[in-house]
Scaffold this motif. Structure first.
Motif, mmCIF file in Angstrom:
data_model
loop_
_atom_site.group_PDB
_atom_site.id
_atom_site.type_symbol
_atom_site.label_atom_id
_atom_site.label_comp_id
_atom_site.label_asym_id
_atom_site.label_seq_id
_atom_site.Cartn_x
_atom_site.Cartn_y
_atom_site.Cartn_z
ATOM 1 N N ALA A 238 -15.184 34.408 -29.230
ATOM 2 C CA ALA A 238 -14.392 33.449 -30.014
ATOM 3 C C ALA A 238 -13.816 32.339 -29.154
ATOM 4 C CB ALA A 238 -13.270 34.185 -30.750
ATOM 5 N N ILE A 239 -13.459 32.661 -27.917
ATOM 6 C CA ILE A 239 -12.813 31.689 -27.044
ATOM 7 C C ILE A 239 -13.815 30.833 -26.280
ATOM 8 C CG2 ILE A 239 -12.652 33.066 -24.932
ATOM 9 C CD1 ILE A 239 -9.781 31.078 -26.556
ATOM 10 N N VAL A 240 -15.087 31.219 -26.288
ATOM 11 C CA VAL A 240 -16.124 30.517 -25.529
ATOM 12 C C VAL A 240 -16.555 29.265 -26.295
ATOM 13 C CG1 VAL A 240 -18.491 30.694 -24.654
ATOM 14 C CG2 VAL A 240 -16.925 32.634 -24.443
ATOM 15 N N PRO A 241 -16.731 28.137 -25.607
ATOM 16 C CA PRO A 241 -17.170 26.907 -26.293
ATOM 17 C C PRO A 241 -18.493 27.113 -27.024
ATOM 18 C CG PRO A 241 -16.403 26.407 -24.074
ATOM 19 C CD PRO A 241 -16.454 27.901 -24.183
ATOM 20 N N GLU A 242 -18.657 26.374 -28.117
ATOM 21 C CA GLU A 242 -19.874 26.499 -28.921
ATOM 22 C C GLU A 242 -21.124 26.171 -28.116
ATOM 23 O OE1 GLU A 242 -19.621 25.179 -33.173
ATOM 24 O OE2 GLU A 242 -17.735 24.283 -32.467
ATOM 25 N N ALA A 243 -21.018 25.255 -27.156
ATOM 26 C CA ALA A 243 -22.177 24.874 -26.351
ATOM 27 C C ALA A 243 -22.729 26.037 -25.541
ATOM 28 C CB ALA A 243 -21.795 23.727 -25.408
ATOM 29 N N HIS A 244 -21.927 27.087 -25.343
ATOM 30 C CA HIS A 244 -22.355 28.234 -24.553
ATOM 31 C C HIS A 244 -22.415 29.511 -25.389
ATOM 32 C CE1 HIS A 244 -22.250 25.836 -20.932
ATOM 33 N NE2 HIS A 244 -21.007 25.469 -21.202
ATOM 34 N N GLY A 245 -22.587 29.363 -26.700
ATOM 35 C CA GLY A 245 -22.815 30.514 -27.552
ATOM 36 C C GLY A 245 -21.590 31.114 -28.203
ATOM 37 N N GLY A 246 -20.428 30.487 -28.037
ATOM 38 C CA GLY A 246 -19.211 31.025 -28.632
ATOM 39 C C GLY A 246 -18.799 30.279 -29.880
ATOM 40 N N LEU A 247 -17.572 30.536 -30.334
ATOM 41 C CA LEU A 247 -17.049 29.898 -31.535
ATOM 42 C C LEU A 247 -16.140 28.721 -31.224
ATOM 43 C CD1 LEU A 247 -16.182 33.058 -33.692
ATOM 44 C CD2 LEU A 247 -18.281 31.702 -33.685
ATOM 45 N N GLY A 248 -15.729 28.586 -29.960
ATOM 46 C CA GLY A 248 -14.904 27.450 -29.564
ATOM 47 C C GLY A 248 -13.512 27.451 -30.150
ATOM 48 N N LEU A 249 -12.939 28.622 -30.397
ATOM 49 C CA LEU A 249 -11.596 28.711 -30.970
ATOM 50 C C LEU A 249 -10.537 28.784 -29.871
ATOM 51 C CD1 LEU A 249 -12.304 31.260 -33.860
ATOM 52 C CD2 LEU A 249 -12.409 28.769 -33.911
#
Length: 372
Positions: free
Chosen positions: A55-66
């Motif tokens: 959830a905390i990982v940026p969307e560019a690296h496979g996360g949700l960017g929250l």
């Protein structure tokens, strides 16, 4: 402070609760202990599959960017279920600092695996006799690489982690934080058994050689500030977990007190029991409120050192009172390992000791107030 959760944070909380309701039952957790597993990898894989782990990982690296608040509400559910999933160590102490300070290359190398749950992380920053942001572990420049020597103690999640963030003193005296694979030559991991039943690790680094690309931020970021960043977020994460553990203990105690009869009446009707339960409820609400306040301010990018000290005080002092009251009301059942309360008691004690004694938090808060 905004008490309303956004749709995304509420969804993360609901997903975490759903997964752990299904996969962290009392029977399942008993089986893990019997098998000697420190991590529930099935539950962790399920959380990763829903996006919670990243959830905390940026969307560019496979996360949700929250933001941090999304992970904070998930950690409350982890505490409520006493589930051995590495959300705090991997997401907060591993993925967050890499996302915040890492170079593009470091983020691309590590964040996708942290987001999909295939890589577990930890932060090895505690040492005997010094503060984490003033390490004695050395990082000697060595022909285009670094050689690390030193000892780290009480590394949460260190026995199962694939990668560790390790603060060390550079040749020029400043602090650097290194991304170190736990399988690196010269790194020995020793199990440290603790009375709370949650083993931690001792890292002995002897001639551990890493490339220059292992220095988090490429040497541009202040390593001591990175350590403080990890500490602040990890401490608030522990407070959120304590909020969940306290609520679970109260719910179990209320249910037991209504069913347990003495002198032909439920013990919940006894004044001493109801007063003890009322005091515990007040403590649990204080833990929850102060933890949320600190988490919200961190997530919003606001100064939060005072709020963190307040949250740590209530988590340490209030959490101690809540779980002890729960055990006392349950009587002998409270210490029976076939009853789930003991798991929350041990988890709460572990978190209390990790956060530090309540008197330490009051002293820190006093220093902050006096400095204004």
């Amino acid at each position: 402070m905004d008490f309303e959760l956004g749709e995304e944070e509420q969804a993360i909380r609901d997903l975490t609760a759903q997964v752990l309701d299904d996969m962290s039952s009392h029977e399942r957790l008993k089986a893990l202990v019997a098998e000697g597993d420190h991590v529930d990898r099935k539950a962790w894989a399920a959380l990763a599959g829903t996006g919670v782990a990243g959830a905390i990982v940026p969307e560019a690296h496979g996360g949700l960017g929250l933001g941090f608040l999304a992970i904070a509400v998930a950690l409350e559910e982890v505490g409520r279920h006493a589930s051995p999933v590495p959300l705090l160590t991997t997401a907060v102490m591993g993925a967050m600092p890499i996302a915040a300070y890492g170079t593009e290359s470091q983020q691309a190398s590590w964040l996708p695996g942290l987001a999909d749950g295939s890589v577990l992380a930890c932060a090895a920053f505690a040492e005997d006799g010094t503060d984490p942001d003033e390490p004695t572990t050395s990082a000697r420049a060595d022909n285009g690489a670094f050689t690390l020597d030193g000892t780290k103690v009480l590394v949460a999640g260190g026995l199962d982690a694939d990668v560790a963030l390790v603060p060390a003193r550079l040749d020029r005296g400043e602090v650097g934080v290194f991304i170190v694979p736990t399988g690196a030559d010269g790194l020995k991991r020793l199990a440290v058994e603790v009375t709370t039943g949650r083993p931690e690790a001792r890292f002995e680094l002897s001639g551990v050689r890493v490339g220059v690309d292992a220095l988090l931020g490429g040497g541009v970021s202040d390593g001591a500030e990175i350590v403080r960043f990890i500490e602040r977020h990890a401490n608030v994460g522990l407070c959120m977990m304590m909020a969940g553990a306290a609520r679970a203990a109260i719910e179990m105690t209320a249910g037991y007190a209504k069913q347990r009869h003495q002198f032909d009446r439920p013990i919940a009707t006894f004044q001493a029991v109801s007063q003890r339960a009322g005091d515990s409820y007040i403590d649990s609400e204080a833990i929850w409120l102060t933890a949320y306040q600190a988490a919200w301010r961190l997530s919003a990018g606001l100064p939060a050192d005072r709020e963190i000290a307040i949250a740590k005080y209530w988590a340490s002092e209030g959490g101690f009172r809540v779980v002890h009251a729960a055990v006392h009301v349950h009587g002998g059942v409270g210490v029976d390992r076939d009853y789930p309360l003991h798991r929350h008691f041990l988890a709460a004690r572990h978190m209390e000791l990790t956060l530090g004694h309540a008197e330490e938090q009051l002293a820190e808060l006093g220093r902050q107030i006096a400095a204004v």
